[in-house]
Design an enzyme around this catalytic site. Structure first.
Site, mmCIF file in Angstrom:
data_model
loop_
_atom_site.group_PDB
_atom_site.id
_atom_site.type_symbol
_atom_site.label_atom_id
_atom_site.label_comp_id
_atom_site.label_asym_id
_atom_site.label_seq_id
_atom_site.Cartn_x
_atom_site.Cartn_y
_atom_site.Cartn_z
ATOM 1 N N LYS A 130 0.637 -1.453 -0.320
ATOM 2 C CA LYS A 130 0.021 0.085 0.437
ATOM 3 C C LYS A 130 0.787 0.908 0.046
ATOM 4 C CE LYS A 130 -0.180 -0.806 4.687
ATOM 5 N NZ LYS A 130 -0.375 -0.930 5.833
ATOM 6 N N TYR B 192 17.959 29.147 8.822
ATOM 7 C CA TYR B 192 17.614 29.575 9.541
ATOM 8 C C TYR B 192 17.355 29.183 11.221
ATOM 9 C CZ TYR B 192 15.000 29.726 4.476
ATOM 10 O OH TYR B 192 15.172 29.596 3.870
HETATM 11 C C1 PLP Z 1 0.026 -2.228 6.406
HETATM 12 C C2 PLP Z 1 -0.609 -3.281 6.959
HETATM 13 C C3 PLP Z 1 -0.159 -4.711 7.241
HETATM 14 C C4 PLP Z 1 1.672 -4.392 7.174
HETATM 15 O O1 PLP Z 1 1.927 -3.951 8.592
HETATM 16 P P1 PLP Z 1 4.042 -3.887 9.224
HETATM 17 O O2 PLP Z 1 3.419 -3.584 9.648
HETATM 18 O O3 PLP Z 1 4.904 -2.910 7.548
HETATM 19 O O4 PLP Z 1 4.512 -6.055 8.239
HETATM 20 C C5 PLP Z 1 -0.745 -6.204 7.954
HETATM 21 N N1 PLP Z 1 -1.896 -5.637 7.811
HETATM 22 C C6 PLP Z 1 -3.076 -4.310 7.629
HETATM 23 C C7 PLP Z 1 -3.834 -4.156 8.347
HETATM 24 C C8 PLP Z 1 -1.852 -3.340 7.320
HETATM 25 O O5 PLP Z 1 -2.842 -2.257 7.500
#
Ligand code: PLP
Length: 355
Positions: free
Chosen positions: A34, A252
């Site tokens: 994702k 800055y």
């Molecule tokens: C993003 C996600 C994962 C993966 O999580 P990580 O901590 O990156 O391994 C697994 N299950 C769900 C439902 C997620 O949203």
């Protein structure tokens, strides 16, 4: 000369997937890609992880992007709302739907297109997404009455698997198991932290994300400790250097002053590229194989570094901001965030190179 450049290492991604397989032998692996593959490029990552049994994304749009990139494995949509169009596209494309809310069940009951595979997500204690565990039987029965839904499995998500001492994980595992004991369907629980530290969470299908990118989700162990390799190295050139007299302000707000007459370097990357503005003075940058600390504030296009440890560094030399030999987890900790966010926040100004 490239400005900010993210180099994506396909061999590192493949190595990290092999680590998942070694830790959770015989389990199906749905790789979480994702948010554009955690900022690494979803298509790049999915092709490098073509051996994964499936992929997990947030939405229909992200799932479609994988298909357009030629990825033909199952794709699980973790938090996609449903209507007839979404159901039809999921059916046509072979996307699996996570059910977490009654409104989705209504859409599914009304849907009359080709069959879709659905997973039921239970809230075992994180209290973000999912049906209450007590409703497992009721929801499964409702899915069975949906003419076009086939029930693929049961899913839950762990809130504190990064902390080996948290009692919540054990409570979540017990609540999930109790809710679905004796019921048909695959089980899926583990994120990366579950894969690494909670074998009892491996179930049938694991859903690792961050560990595939070579970052450690665990509070107690680094990525190197877990034998993970960084999939992204972010680099940028030294664009200027000068000697600044003792006691002079840098950048800055004049938040830093030179403790002595010293060389100061300017590197061509800033928060406009996604380097975290909250990285404080002292945050390390790798230049000529040594760590040089930030001095002064992060600006939009530039950061300034104390060059005393790398006095021979020349304009045009490339610095590593994170990646090979400089863990993103370390930079994230310095900036008060997590590597997930560093990766996701790179801006379109960063060029990508795939090796
Ligand atoms: C993003 C996600 C994962 C993966 O999580 P990580 O901590 O990156 O391994 C697994 N299950 C769900 C439902 C997620 O949203």
């Amino acid at each position: 000369m490239r400005r900010a450049l993210a180099t994506i290492d396909r061999a590192a991604l493949a190595h990290n997937l092999a680590r998942v397989r070694a830790l959770a032998p015989g389990r199906r692996v749905y790789a979480a890609v994702k948010a554009d593959g955690y900022g690494h490029g979803a298509a790049t990552v999915a092709h490098a992880l073509a051996d994964a049994d499936g992929f997990a994304v947030s939405s229909l749009d992200e799932a479609l992007q994988l298909r357009w990139a030629g990825i033909d494995r199952p794709v699980l949509m973790l938090s996609q709302m449903l209507d007839a169009t979404v159901c039809a596209q999921a059916a046509e494309q072979g996307f699996e739907i996570v059910l977490f809310h009654d409104a989705q069940l209504d859409a599914l009951a009304a849907y009359r297109g080709p069959p879709v595979t659905v997973w039921i997500k239970l809230d075992s204690g994180m209290h973000r997404l999912g049906f209450a565990c007590e409703r497992a039987g009721e929801i499964a029965a409702r899915v069975d009455t949906c003419p076009q839904a086939s029930h693929g499995g049961w899913l839950t998500h762990l809130a504190c698997a990064d902390d080996a001492r948290s009692p919540l994980t054990r409570r979540q595992l017990a609540a999930f198991e109790a809710a679905i004991v004796g019921r048909a369907g695959q089980r899926s629980i583990a994120n990366s932290a579950g894969v690494l530290d909670w074998p009892e969470s491996h179930a049938d299908t694991v859903r690792p994300g961050i560990m595939l990118y070579g970052s450690s989700p665990l509070l107690a162990r680094s990525a190197a400790d877990c034998d993970l390799r960084p999939a992204m190295t972010l680099s940028a050139p030294l664009i200027a250097r000068q000697t600044v007299a003792a006691g002079e302000p840098i950048g800055y707000g004049a938040i830093s002053r030179t403790p002595e007459s010293m060389p100061v370097g300017v590197i061509g990357i800033g928060y406009g590229d996604g380097y975290p503005r909250h990285a404080p003075p002292g945050t390390p940058v790798l230049l000529d194989g040594v760590r040089v600390p930030l001095i002064g504030r992060v600006s939009m296009d530039m950061i300034t570094v104390d060059l005393r440890a790398a006095p021979a560094a020349r304009v045009g030399d490339r610095a590593t901001l994170w990646g090979e030999d400089l863990p993103a987890d370390e930079i994230a900790a310095a900036a008060g965030t997590i590597a997930y966010e560093l990766f996701c926040r790179l801006t379109p100004r960063v060029a990508f190179e795939i090796v």
